[in-house]
Structures are given as C-alpha cells and as structure tokens.
Design an enzyme around this catalytic site. Sequence first.
Site, PDB file in Angstrom:
ATOM      1  N   ASP A 409       0.867  -1.180   0.000  1.00 11.54           N
ATOM      2  CA  ASP A 409       0.000   0.000   0.000  1.00 11.54           C
ATOM      3  C   ASP A 409       0.905   1.232   0.000  1.00 11.54           C
ATOM      4  OD1 ASP A 409      -2.534   1.508   0.435  1.00 11.54           O
ATOM      5  OD2 ASP A 409      -1.606   1.978   2.367  1.00 11.54           O
ATOM      6  N   ASP A 411       1.755   5.052   0.412  1.00 17.71           N
ATOM      7  CA  ASP A 411       1.196   6.171   1.171  1.00 17.71           C
ATOM      8  C   ASP A 411       2.176   7.331   1.123  1.00 17.71           C
ATOM      9  OD1 ASP A 411      -0.157   7.855   2.842  1.00 17.71           O
ATOM     10  OD2 ASP A 411      -0.376   6.439   4.482  1.00 17.71           O
ATOM     11  N   GLU A 413       2.824  11.035   0.979  1.00 13.56           N
ATOM     12  CA  GLU A 413       2.094  12.265   1.286  1.00 13.56           C
ATOM     13  C   GLU A 413       3.010  13.487   1.169  1.00 13.56           C
ATOM     14  OE1 GLU A 413      -0.104  11.941   4.959  1.00 13.56           O
ATOM     15  OE2 GLU A 413      -0.439   9.807   4.686  1.00 13.56           O
ATOM     16  N   TYR A 489     -11.180  12.477   5.532  1.00 14.71           N
ATOM     17  CA  TYR A 489     -11.112  13.081   6.868  1.00 14.71           C
ATOM     18  C   TYR A 489      -9.983  14.098   6.892  1.00 14.71           C
ATOM     19  CZ  TYR A 489      -8.007   9.026   6.761  1.00 14.71           C
ATOM     20  OH  TYR A 489      -7.101   8.086   6.375  1.00 14.71           O
TER      21      TYR A 489
END
Length: 654
Positions: A409, A411, A413, A489
């Site tokens: 996965d 991720d 950022e 979120y």
Amino acid sequence: MRTISIRGWLCAAFAAVLIAPIIHPAAPASAAPAGVTVVYTEGARWETGYSGQFTIDNASAAELADWTIRFTLPAGVRIGSLWNATLSSSGSTHTLTPPGWGARVPAGGTYTIGFNGVASGTGSATAPLTCTIDGSPCSGEGGGEDTQAPSAPTGVAIGATTSSSITLGWSRSDDNVGVAGYEILDGSTVVRTVIGDTPGGTVGGLDADTAYTFTVRAFDAAGNRSAASGAVSGRTAPTGGGGEPPAGDRRVGYFTQWGIYDRGYLVSDIDTSGTAAKLTHINYAFANINSNGQCFQVNQAGQGDAWADYGRSFTAEQSVDGVADTWDQDLRGNFNQLRELKAKYPHLKVNLSIGGWTWSRYLSDAVRTEASRQRMVESCIDMFLRGNLPVFDGAGGPGSAYGVFDGIDLDWEWPGSEGNPGNVIRPEDKQNYTALVQEFRTRLDALGTETGRTFELTSFMPADPRKIDAGFEVDRIMPNFDFVTLQGYDFHGGWESTTNHQSNLLLHASDPGPDRYSAEITVDAWTARGAPASKLVLGVPFYSRGWTGVPAGPGGDGLFQQGTGPAPGPYEAGIDDWKNISRLQGYTLHRDDRLGTAWLYNGSTFWTYDDPAAMTRKADWSQAEGLGGVMVWSLDGDDGQGTLMTALDQALRP
C-alpha cells in the site's frame, strides 16, 4: 530453504552443499564459551539476491550478554539489508554486533539475525566462507572435524491443522556432538527449518482442503544431515474456520505500529472486538524509506521500531491464539500476531503500507531515476514479501513471508505538493509516481508468477483536487492499482482557528473555509480524471478533531466559530480517539444527517467526530455512489466492542 553450517572454507550452490577442509583461527582469550555455535540458514533465491539468517545457539550454562560474529562472503556477494544486529563491513569481511536495544542470548536459548543478500545469479555461491563468534569457530568444532550425521527422526506424525497450516511432531534425533536443528521437506524442497533440538514445527501458507506429504531430517552445527524420516501425509482444513469474507464491499482498516504503546491496542483486539470478521483488509502502518531510497525497519540513526514489528513478546492473554510468545520462537511482535490473525480469519489480506505523513520525506529522491525506483521497489518487496524474517521459517515456501503480507500500500504524502515539513517536493514527482506504480506492478506480478500467489497494489490518496493534479496522472496509474483509498477526513482541524467538520460527505452552504472540502468533491475529482468509482474506497475516521475556547455562536452549537486553539488531547493537542470522545460528560450532541456529521459542544470545547449513525450514513452514501468500499483510519480508535466497525459492517451488507 537450506540450512548450512558456517565453517572454514564452506561454500554452497543453490541446489547442493560442498564441504571442504576447515581452517580454524586461533581462539583469543575472550573466545565464546563452549556450546555456543552459529547456524546459517538460507531461504528464498531470486534473480538478484537471496535471504539468509544467522542463528546464535547458546547451549552453554551462562547467558551470552554480548557477542561478535565475523564472516566473509564470496566475491560478488554483499549484504543488502539486515535486521536484529548492527553491521559493519570492510570488503568481503562483515562484522555483526548486538543492535542498540541489546540482544542477550539466554543459556539454552537462541537469537536470530536476518538479512537480504545481493548476488549475481541463482546459481552463484552465497554461503559465508568463514565465520567466527567471539573469535571461535561458528561451528564450535574447536580441534577435530565433525563428519558424523545425526540419526534420522522417527515417530513423525501430523498434529493440529488449519485451512493454511499443518503442524508436525517427531522424536529427537541423536548426534555425537549435538543436533542443531531439523528441516521439514515437501518432496525435495525444505519448507520449514526448526533451529535447535525441538521436535516439532508448523508449515504454513498452504492451500485449504489440500493433501500434503512431508518428511523430516536433522542436521548438526557442522552441516551434516541425517537421512529423511519416513513420509507422513496430512490434509489442511476447509476454509471458513474463522469466517468467510463478509458480504458487500471492501472494508480496509489501518493498524498502526505504535498503537500498541500508549493506546494499548494490540492485534488481538481486532479479534476480540469482532472487527476481524468484518474486515477484508488490514494495512500495517508504516514501512519507512531511508535517505538511500530503500525500505528499512531500523536505520543507522535508530529510527524505526523493529521491536514492535517482530521483537516484542506477547503474553497468552495478549496473543491472538491464546499462547504466550517464547524468547526462542521464529517470529514475534505484531508480524507474528498478524500471522495468527490470518490463520484464524483466512479471508483477511494484510498489506504493508509504505510512507505516511512522517516517512514520505525521502520518496521524491527515491523515485527520481529508473535505477533508484528499481532499488526502492526491490528493497521493499525483498524485505516484506520475499525476504525479511518470515521467509526463514519456510512457511508457505519461498516468498511467503510467513503469509503475513499480501501486497503493498503506497502512502506517499504527497508527490508534487506540500506534506510533512521537510519533505522533498519536485515538479517531476507526478511522472515519477506513475513510473513507481508501474515498477511495483511489474515486480509484484513477477513475484506472483514466481511464487504462485497474487499480490495486491493499493494506495492512499489525497482529498484536495489541487494535490491530485500536482501529483497524479490518474488515468495512467489506476489500471495498475487493485483499488485506492481516499482521504475522507482531516478536512479541517485544530491547525485552523475556526471550528468545522473534519469528515463531511457534502459541502455545507455556510462552510467558511479557508478550504472547502467534502467527500463528494473528492470523489468527483477522482472520477472526473479517469478513476473508476469501483476502485475508490472512502476513508472514514475513528477519531475526532477538537477546538477549545469556542463561543456558542448564532446557532448555539459552536459550529463555524473561532476558538482560541486546539482542544487538549491525550496524545497530541486537537485530536482524540472516538472511544474516549464517546464517553465525555457534560456535552450536547449535534448532528447534520445530510452531511453525515456529528459534533459535541459544551459551551467552550468543540469536537467534530463520527459516531455509529454517521458511519452508517457514510457507508450508505458510498454504496449509492458505486464506490469500492470503506477504509478506516485507524482501528485503535474504536472501542473494545468494535461499535463503529459494526455500524459500517451492518450498513455495507446488501
């Protein structure tokens, strides 16, 4: 897998072991005590490398408080990554010493050190040529050469079985010096190595409802192997022992490596809360990328947490299987607990998440060139899917990683736009991200062909359309992903002065900004750029964002009012878990069902959060939009009964 003694002038090809005369260096005054040996085992081989392991076997009567292993490798062979020890190298000579947290080997115990090596080809010699522990031969032979093999194991029998594993037991073998371990074979292939004179072991990673035939042989520290035992056959159980995959869409939950500390949230809590039966995927957060652009668990600066990953021992009450970890078992920590969880719930997939807010710092550097992308991808796949600690057990065959991880996965950022302060950002990140995704897809597919398994590729993606445009060629990357999870979120929080919803489905007409976000805006941005809705998984929070010093405002509920700062939180200001927020006293609950939001206000402090009703609304909305499921950040925010997960599960079932 092979298990080979480390001795003077020993080399091995992949299919055979060649033993030649030994030259022993003189033992210094600080030589290892009698009974201390080092056994070398080698696991999977691939085109450019292999996995290996050193096991210190302390058969002496005293604890080994400190140790130094020194060994040489054949020309053209080097160490790529290593764990559970500190490595220093000079040419082909390598020295291992205890890691920063210490590595005492108790009397009668063992300690393992794993690594991934780099070699020129699958047939090249890779085993160490020489080896000493504290100046004494790793084989513990001292003067004469041990040429006598142990006796063949007897009494081999099938024990417990699951849908993915078979446990075997046998009687101990005899040896003139001592048995160093046993190998379980499926035909001519070693599928499990048991270090130490322990008469039993489990073979994992097997297919459900399938017959298997095994034999067992013993080996000693000098590399002598017994004849194989008589064959014994067993059959794995059918699937469903822990529940079939839940009906409906994907349910992805992030398990945080650090949640086992202050929050006290263990892998076993996923089971006891009832959450495991309701999930389809767990993402383990996070694997880290170092300044050299490679996956690591603990780097030279001491960053990372290998102890949580595979070092911590859990008690019987803390373990998924109800059995306490022991100091000499093959794998401990969160990784072992995840392995136990998957054995209980065969439908679960566990993916290794790379990066995160903190560990995305070096990703831009790591993907700048084709060579650097290949290095990063190879290191992550070798460490967590093909190699790492798990493969040494042999459970499931080469590349099984004990069955812990089923994919990667991503991720990052964020490529091409601001993330954590200090992250490197480049305009070319967007194109490099596309190339990185392609590299991972190609390598994972190749690994799947090699091992007979299917490996997933997923990613965590931003909510902000500006970040999407800066970092992602959506139409080019989506075909290579099994699915992606969307940031649903952190739309607003205590870093802003004005209270707002952190996880609203739709945009409120009076939303003051400064940025106006909603799940609808995010999903529309991704689909408009070419992402299939069925591959988009909506993220929902199991935590709250809060402000303090908030006036009531015209509505009397504190919404869209300027506070004096973030609300106090147990871990950091402005944030708290739902399980804590749900127990607050003296607050009034407010709700906007259309937006799928809820908030608490007591006249001064404001918490935006999601309760079971809001979770139900989000699950219903995601299904109505044709999305691919729901993702949770993070599982440790739920209560002990899995209340939020239950609400999602009930809403997602057709």
